[in-house]
Design an enzyme around this catalytic site. Structure first.
Site, short mmCIF file in Angstrom:
data_model
loop_
_atom_site.label_atom_id
_atom_site.label_comp_id
_atom_site.label_asym_id
_atom_site.label_seq_id
_atom_site.Cartn_x
_atom_site.Cartn_y
_atom_site.Cartn_z
N SER A 190 -9.84 1.66 2.72
CA SER A 190 -8.97 2.45 1.87
C SER A 190 -7.90 1.64 1.13
O SER A 190 -7.31 2.14 0.17
CB SER A 190 -8.27 3.51 2.71
N LYS A 221 0.85 -1.21 0.00
CA LYS A 221 0.00 0.00 0.00
C LYS A 221 0.88 1.25 0.00
O LYS A 221 1.94 1.28 0.64
CB LYS A 221 -0.91 -0.03 1.23
N SER A 237 -10.16 -0.78 6.93
CA SER A 237 -9.57 -0.58 5.60
C SER A 237 -8.92 -1.80 4.97
O SER A 237 -8.52 -1.75 3.81
CB SER A 237 -8.54 0.55 5.63
N1 GLN Z 1 -13.22 3.79 6.09
C1 GLN Z 1 -12.59 4.28 7.26
C2 GLN Z 1 -12.33 5.74 7.13
O1 GLN Z 1 -12.68 6.29 6.14
C3 GLN Z 1 -11.37 3.50 7.50
C4 GLN Z 1 -10.08 4.02 7.13
C5 GLN Z 1 -8.96 3.10 7.44
O2 GLN Z 1 -9.12 2.03 8.03
N2 GLN Z 1 -7.78 3.52 7.07
O3 GLN Z 1 -11.82 6.38 7.99
#
Ligand code: GLN
Length: 470
Positions: free
Chosen positions: A154, A79, A178
Site C-alpha cells: 500500500s 506516507k 506494504s
Molecule cells: N497488501 C496487504 C493488504 O492488502 C498489505 C497491507 C499492508 O502491509 N499495509 O492487506
C-alpha cells in the site's frame, strides 16, 4: 546548480552539505523541480508541503552552526497515514479527507530532531489495504519505471517518490508487505522492522498486532540510517522495545531457502533471477541450505483472518461523529451508516465485513482463535529454523509490477502478491527487500531476506554484501 539526484545517497548529500558544497535549499529545490515535472502524472504525492524551502533554510542554519547530523537537510516523503502535527493526514480515504493531525507521530518527532525536510505526504491504498495503490480515494499512483504499471502498495506513493527522484528517502508502513512489495516493484530497498522495533504511536492503525513503520531507500545504508533514527522504545507504545541489536556479525553466513514454497504461482523470470542471486551468494562463500516451513505456507491465510478482525475494530472509530466525513441521518445509527457508507471505499468495506464475521459469535473460535494458534505455530517454526540458519531467502514478490487496472476485480489474486511477505509479518521477524536486477521488460526484480527478531543489523550486513556481488 546541477545535482545528480539519481546517484545521491544520504551520506553523499550529507558530506557535500557538511563541506559547504551543497545546501539543503539547493537539494530540496532539485527535488521540488522533479516533483513539478513528474508528480502530476505519477501522483506519488497527495500534497507537497508549501514550507519545504523554509524547512531547508532552517536545516542549512543548523549545518552551519556545526550541529547537523546525518539526516539534517535530507528530503524525506511521508506516507499519508503517519501523523504530522498541523498537517493533513487522510490514510488515502474520503472519510478522513481534510482531517488535520493534532500531534506528531513518534517517528516524526525523531526525524524532526534530526532536522530533516518533510517534502509532503504520499499516496497509499485506503487505510493501507492493498498491494497496488489503486484503492486510494485520491487516484492511482504510477510506477516511475513504467507509467502503465502499478508501483505496488500500500505504500506505493512513498516508493514512487523515491524511485522517481522526488525525495531521497521515504517512510511507509507495513502490515503485510506494504513496503517490501512496492520496494520490489520500484527497484528500491525496503525494510520491514521486527514488530516492536519502531513505535506505532501516531500511525493510523490498520492491524495493530502487525503494523510497523518502515523506510524506503535506494541503498541499504540509506534504509539503515532512517531505521536507526526511528527505532527504539516509546512510552506511548507499550509494544515498542529497545532491543535492536547493533551487533551484527559477518560470520552469519547460513542461508535457508524454503524451495517448497515456490512450487507454483511464481513468474518464470522472477524464479530465474532468484536462482541467479542464490548462486551469487554461494560463490561469495555463503552456505545455502534447503529448509522446510510447513506452517509458513499458511501465513497469508492467517493474515486474512487476523488483519480484517483488527481492521473492523480499528475502523469502528470512524463513525462520522468524532472524525472526518459526516453525513446527516434520521437518527444516530442512520448517520453512522450514511457516513461510513459514503466514507469507506470498497476494499475497506470488504475487510470490515470479513473482520466482523470472523469475530462474531459462533465463528470466533472457528476462525479468529484458530488463526492465532496458527500464528503461534508460525512464530515457533521460524524460531526453530533460526537455530539452524542465519537468514531465510525468498523472492520478495511472485511477480513484477503489473498493469494498472489489473487484479482490481479479483481480490484474491491481489492478496497473493504478499504470499512471500506474510511470514515475516505474522512471525514478527525483520525482513529486507533488495533490488536484484530487471526482467526482459526492464522491470525491477527483488529478493528478500528474513532474520532473527531484532537482528536488523544482520539484514543490513547481508544487504550490503549483495550490493557488492549482485
Ligand atoms: N497488501 C496487504 C493488504 O492488502 C498489505 C497491507 C499492508 O502491509 N499495509 O492487506
Amino acid at each position: 546548480m546541477e545535482i545528480d539526484v539519481k546517484n545521491l545517497t544520504i551520506e553523499k548529500a550529507g558530506d557535500m552539505m557538511q563541506k559547504g558544497k551543497l545546501t539543503s535549499v539547493d537539494l530540496v529545490s532539485a527535488y521540488l523541480e522533479n516533483i513539478k515535472n513528474k508528480n502530476k502524472e505519477i501522483n506519488a504525492f497527495l500534497e507537497v508541503f508549501d514550507d519545504c524551502l523554509e524547512q531547508a533554510k532552517r536545516a542549512d542554519e543548523i549545518i552551519k552552526s556545526g550541529k547537523g547530523t546525518k539526516l539534517t537537510g535530507i528530503p524525506i516523503a511521508i506516507k499519508d497515514n503517519i501523523l504530522m502535527e498541523g498537517r493533513k493526514v487522510s490514510a488515502g480515504s474520503k472519510i478522513l479527507e481534510n482531517y488535520v493531525a493534532s500531534y506528531d507521530a513518534f517517528v516524526i518527532k525523531k526525524l524532526k530532531e534530526e532536522g530533516v525536510v518533510f517534502m509532503g505526504r504520499t499516496n497509499m491504498d485506503e487505510f493501507a489495504m492493498g498491494s497496488s495503490t489503486q484503492t486510494s480515494a485520491f487516484g492511482v499512483t504510477r510506477n516511475p519505471h513504467d507509467l502503465s504499471r502499478v508501483p505496488g502498495g500500500s505504500s506505493g506513493g512513498s516508493a514512487a517518490a523515491v524511485a522517481g527522484d522526488m525525495a531521497l528517502v521515504s517512510l511507509g508502513t507495513e502490515t503485510c508487505g506494504s513496503v517490501r512489495e512496492p520496494a520490489a516493484f520500484c527497484g528500491l530497498v525496503g525494510l520491514k522492522p521486527t514488530y516492536g522495533a519502531v513505535s506505532r504511536n501516531g500511525i493510523i492503525a490498520m492491524g495493530s498486532s502487525l503494523d510497523q513503520v518502515a523506510p524506503f531507500g535506494k541503498t541499504v545504508r540509506d534504509a539503515e540510517i532512517v531505521f536507526e533514527t526511528i527505532a527504539g522504545k516509546d512510552e506511548m507504545d507499550s509494544t515498542s522495545v529497545d532491543l535492536v541489536s547493533k551487533n551484527f556479525s559477518s560470520k552469519r553466513k547460513t542461508i535457508g531457502i524454503p524451495w517448497h514454497l515456490f512450487e507454483e504461482g511464481v513468474d518464470k523470470e522472477v524464479m530465474e533471477n532468484f536462482k541467479e542471486s542464490v548462486e551469487k551468494f554461494r560463490k561469495a562463500g555463503f552456505e545455502i541450505v534447503d529448509i522446510k516451513l510447513p506452517y509458513c505456507k499458511y501465513s497469508l491465510a492467517t493474515y486474512y483472518i487476523i488483519m480484517p478482525a483488527e481492521v473492523s475494530t480499528n475502523l469502528s472509530r470512524f463513525d462520522g461523529v468524532r472524525y472526518g466525513l459526516q453525513k446527516e441521518g434520521k437518527d444516530v445509527f442512520d448517520s453512522y451508516k450514511k457516513s461510513r457508507s459514503a466514507g469507506f471505499g470498497e476494499e475497506a468495506r470488504r475487510r470490515i465485513i470479513l473482520g466482523t464475521y470472523v469475530l462474531s459469535h459462533g465463528y470466533y473460535d472457528a476462525y479468529y482463535n484458530k488463526a492465532w494458534k496458527v500464528r503461534h505455530a508460525i512464530e515457533n517454526e521460524l524460531k526453530e529454523v533460526f537455530k539452524k540458519v542465519d537468514f531465510i531467502l525468498t523472492p520478495t514478490a511472485p511477480i513484477p509490477a503489473f498493469k494498472l487496472g489489473e487484479k482490481l476485480d479479483d481480490p484474491v489474486s491481489m492478496y497473493l502478491c504478499d504470499i512471500f511477505s506474510a511470514p515475516a509479518n505474522i512471525g514478527g521477524v525483520p525482513s529486507i527487500a533488495l533490488p536484484s536486477g530487471v526482467n526482459s521488460l526492464n522491470l525491477p526484480l527483488s529478493i528478500q531476506f528474513m532474520a532473527r527478531p531484532f537482528h536488523e543489523g544482520d539484514l543490513f550486513e547481508i544487504g550490503k554484501k549483495f550490493e557488492e556481488i549482485r
